[in-house]
Structure formats: C-alpha cells, structure tokens
Design an enzyme around this catalytic site. Sequence first.
Site, mmCIF file in Angstrom:
data_model
loop_
_atom_site.group_PDB
_atom_site.id
_atom_site.type_symbol
_atom_site.label_atom_id
_atom_site.label_comp_id
_atom_site.label_asym_id
_atom_site.label_seq_id
_atom_site.Cartn_x
_atom_site.Cartn_y
_atom_site.Cartn_z
ATOM 1 N N ASP A 286 0.923 -1.261 0.147
ATOM 2 C CA ASP A 286 0.103 -0.021 0.015
ATOM 3 C C ASP A 286 0.867 1.223 -0.175
ATOM 4 O OD1 ASP A 286 -1.931 2.244 1.047
ATOM 5 O OD2 ASP A 286 -3.340 0.426 1.164
ATOM 6 N N ASN B 239 -12.932 -4.164 3.077
ATOM 7 C CA ASN B 239 -13.852 -3.151 3.306
ATOM 8 C C ASN B 239 -14.969 -3.228 2.279
ATOM 9 O OD1 ASN B 239 -12.223 -2.053 5.299
ATOM 10 N ND2 ASN B 239 -11.104 -0.929 3.627
ATOM 11 N N GLN C 271 -14.978 1.544 1.675
ATOM 12 C CA GLN C 271 -14.330 1.214 0.472
ATOM 13 C C GLN C 271 -14.279 2.217 -0.277
ATOM 14 O OE1 GLN C 271 -16.345 -2.107 -1.601
ATOM 15 N NE2 GLN C 271 -14.807 -2.390 -3.028
ATOM 16 N N SER C 272 -12.927 2.590 -0.682
ATOM 17 C CA SER C 272 -12.661 3.941 -1.527
ATOM 18 C C SER C 272 -11.971 3.419 -2.929
ATOM 19 C CB SER C 272 -11.504 4.548 -0.824
ATOM 20 O OG SER C 272 -10.223 3.855 -0.684
ATOM 21 N N HIS D 291 -10.438 -6.192 -2.750
ATOM 22 C CA HIS D 291 -9.298 -6.146 -2.274
ATOM 23 C C HIS D 291 -9.052 -6.582 -0.682
ATOM 24 C CE1 HIS D 291 -10.241 -1.871 -1.795
ATOM 25 N NE2 HIS D 291 -9.444 -1.945 -0.958
ATOM 26 N N HIS E 186 -6.804 -6.281 2.408
ATOM 27 C CA HIS E 186 -5.617 -5.620 3.208
ATOM 28 C C HIS E 186 -4.829 -6.735 4.184
ATOM 29 C CE1 HIS E 186 -6.928 -1.307 2.530
ATOM 30 N NE2 HIS E 186 -8.038 -2.197 2.411
#
Length: 163
Positions: free
Chosen positions: A79, A136, A143-144, A149, A151
Amino acid sequence: FFCMIALAAQTALASLRFRAYPLIAVPATASLRFRSSMSEVAKAQTAAPGGDTIFGKIIRKEIPAKIAYEDDTVLAFHDVAPQAPVHVLVIPKKPIAMIQDVCEDDEPLIGHLMATAAKVAKGLGLDDDGYRLVINNGKHGAQSVYHLHVHILGGRQMTWPPG
C-alpha cells in the site's frame, strides 16, 4: 453479471444476532503512528462502483507498484499509504467491485485470494506474531476503491474493536 443469492443472504442475515459496541472517545491530543484513515473514509463517501480503477491500472502495469506476489489470477502489492508497518493489498485480477458481488463461480478465486493473503503474510514474516486481514465493503465499510481487495496489516499490535 450478478448471482441470485439474495434469498440465501436474507435468510443468513435473519439468523444473525448483532451486538452494539460503545463508542470510544479519543482525546484530540492523541497521536497516530501511521497516517489517519479519515481520508479513506472521506473518499469512500463519494466512491462508487463502475469503470476502471487504480487497481486495474496496476494490474495492467500502467501504474508502478511494489509487487509482493503475482500469479495468473491475483496480485499483491504494498500500500502506498500504509496503516501499519506492513500493509499489503491482495487483489483478484478479475474485476469484482465488492465482496457482495462475488458469485458461486468465483468461489475458487476467492479461496485462492485468501490463501494467497496467508502465503504473502508468511513470506513477509508476519505468521509468528499474527496479522489482520480486512475487506472493506461499500460506503460504511470505507471502501474507497471499487475493486475487491484484501488488506494484510501487520508488524504491530492491532487494536480492538477495529472501527
């Protein structure tokens, strides 16, 4: 392409018991060792599924990333704004916007995604002390980026409750 799982999900949700947790006040003087996640929460309020994502560009190698693992179906990379000493994202190469969009046909891929997360975490030396896996989902889940995905967060003691 969506699966017809609404009835099964509705039945499963009806059987769950939810527990409310008290809010925890954090003093204004409290310092965070890592970047605040508030910007991700803010991004999540306006993010929406559809179209290409930054993860699609990383998969196609249009944007550089520090790759931790790659095979034909998944990609893991560090990240760029880590929330822990070790923060890696594991994504399917197939564009699935959210975990709620996973279909029965995706079960082998999702199993491989999770197994890869464990393999990557072990390769990063996180298996001795432990780590956290996070997915997320949607606006309230912060969730952006609307590309599924996982993490991998590790290298420090995680706190509870998480959010």
